[in-house]
Scaffold this active site. Structure first.
Site, PDB file in Angstrom:
ATOM      1  N   LYS A 103      47.331  25.736  55.914  1.00 13.99           N
ATOM      2  CA  LYS A 103      48.166  25.267  57.021  1.00 13.99           C
ATOM      3  C   LYS A 103      48.979  26.434  57.525  1.00 13.99           C
ATOM      4  CE  LYS A 103      49.131  21.236  58.956  1.00 13.99           C
ATOM      5  NZ  LYS A 103      48.186  20.113  58.920  1.00 13.99           N
TER       6      LYS A 103
HETATM    7  N1  GLU Z   1      45.994  19.381  61.860  1.00 16.41           N
HETATM    8  C1  GLU Z   1      44.988  18.429  61.546  1.00 16.41           C
HETATM    9  C2  GLU Z   1      45.234  17.841  60.183  1.00 16.41           C
HETATM   10  O1  GLU Z   1      46.329  17.855  59.675  1.00 16.41           O
HETATM   11  C3  GLU Z   1      43.582  18.989  61.737  1.00 16.41           C
HETATM   12  C4  GLU Z   1      43.237  20.142  60.859  1.00 16.41           C
HETATM   13  C5  GLU Z   1      41.898  20.786  61.204  1.00 16.41           C
HETATM   14  O2  GLU Z   1      41.169  20.279  62.033  1.00 16.41           O
HETATM   15  O3  GLU Z   1      41.631  21.837  60.605  1.00 16.41           O
HETATM   16  O4  GLU Z   1      44.355  17.267  59.594  1.00 16.41           O
END
Ligand code: GLU
Length: 409
Positions: A103
């Protein structure tokens, strides 16, 4: 400082006990592999220079390249990003897409930045993390307050030093190597998860009442798809206001307003005090905004039969315990909102193959992935006699543990 990582740890610990994992294995699986903090100095439109702090945490890559979104929000700090990175590891494992978890985030209120300032900040942050990312290393995506345009800048900035690699980031505009259906994917996944749950208790989505908190990417698509399928959306809201009508809200009207105004502010629907939204009676409550909104106090008072976590970590461990004691089922984030990363996987596959799918194929594959994962959860839940969240963590930790063992430490 947030305590989000400690909160995820409690959920992790509950499942680790079910799996009878030793403390060495627990530590190894919980600890992030790498954490990067970058200072982003940005020339503002007025000529001054502002400094923003950004992070990228890579949690685990035993099941594939690190994967996870990038959020722009004032509350972002290393603890929150670390927690969200670990949730991505468990999320990709629950639905079985071949990625690990990561993240990123920048502590900034993007509403206070002009378009060009936002672009410069995104490019500066990309320069700061470029050595760690790549289509076979770590693949960012949208999250809170980031969108396809931000992903396009990231892709372009990465290309300046590394050449053409559209798969370095997902959630790109469809005109620029994005996938059809990525935009609505998290919301559609939330609806599929809800349908599967309802089916498992002999009910159907049509006629079921919903309250959706958050009207960004996740909440707005969730409300739209529920409405299209004949569900009754009785409550919606975002950080600017909340609306409620037991007879059902005018969802297309709210969507059209939000598309113009970029929020629900000024919409003419029947408004209520925002604090009351989560407490309105409904069959299904979908928190689809920020983390920590269902704490013990809210959990004691809410009047939903089922909570489906569209946001990441919307329920605190204390809130989760109260809901459990009250017999209110919770479909956890790491399953319920996994539709986004699932279609990110499809986008990445299309980028690597340079072959683009039709919308029907994206939908059908998403449907299959969410329904198969649900069947897995049902089996795990039954085998261990646990709640949905623990079943999801057991499923995920088991898969990541097995992959790490096979690779060798
Ligand atoms: N931000 C989204 C999540 O928390 C998508 C993450 C992604 O597609 O890599 O799942």
């Amino acid at each position: 400082m947030s305590h989000a990582f400690a909160d995820v740890s409690r959920y992790f610990g509950r499942a680790a006990r079910v799996l009878k994992l030793g403390s060495d294995d627990q530590k190894l699986l919980e600890t992030p592999a790498r954490e990067l903090r970058v200072e982003c100095n940005v020339r503002m439109d007025d000529g001054s220079v502002a400094t923003f702090i950004g992070y990228r945490v890579q949690h685990d890559n035993s099941r594939g390249p690190y994967k996870g979104g990038l959020r722009f929000h004032p509350s972002v700090d290393i603890d929150e990003v670390r927690a969200l990175a670990s949730l991505m590891t468990w999320k990709t494992a629950v639905v079985g897409v071949p990625f690990g978890g990561a993240k990123g985030g920048i502590a900034v209120d993007p509403a206070k930045l002009g378009m060009r300032e936002l672009e410069r900040l995104t490019r500066r942050f990309t320069q700061g993390i470029q050595d760690l990312i790549g289509d076979d290393k770590d693949i960012p995506a949208p999250d809170v307050n980031t969108n396809a345009q931000v992903m396009a800048w990231l892709m372009d900035e990465y290309a300046r030093s590394h050449g053409f690699h559209p798969g370095v980031v997902t959630g790109k505009p469809v005109e620029l190597f994005g996938s059809l259906g990525r935009d609505e994917a998290t919301g559609r996944g939330v609806v599929i998860a809800t349908e599967e749950y309802l089916r498992s208790v002999g009910r159907r989505l049509a006629g079921t009442t919903f309250v959706v908190q958050g009207f960004g990417n996740v909440g707005s698509h969730t409300a739209r798809i529920v409405h299209e399928l004949g569900g009754k959306v009785v409550g919606i809201g975002d950080h600017t206001g909340a609306f409620h009508d037991p007879a059902g809200l005018d969802v297309p009207g709210a969507l059209a307003h939000a598309a113009r105004a970029r929020s629900l502010a000024g919409w003419g629907g029947p408004s209520i005090p925002p604090k009351e939204l989560l407490l309105q009676p409904c069959d299904v409550l979908v928190p689809a905004a920020l983390g920590g909104v269902i704490d013990a106090d809210v959990a004691k008072e809410l009047r939903a039969g089922l909570v489906v976590e569209g946001a990441n970590a919307p329920t605190t461990p204390e809130g989760d315990e109260v809901l459990g004691a009250r017999g209110i089922a919770v479909l956890p984030d790491i399953y319920a909102n996994a539709g986004g990363v699932t279609v990110s996987y499809f986008e990445w596959v299309q980028n690597i193959q340079h072959f683009y799918w039709e919308a029907e194929r994206v939908r059908a594959e998403l449907d299959k992935t969410m329904r198969q994962a649900f069947a897995g959860l049902v089996a795990t839940k039954k085998a261990h006699g646990v709640d949905w969240r623990t079943a999801a963590f057991v499923q995920a930790i088991g898969r990541v543990h097995r992959a790490s063992e096979l690779r060798g430490y």
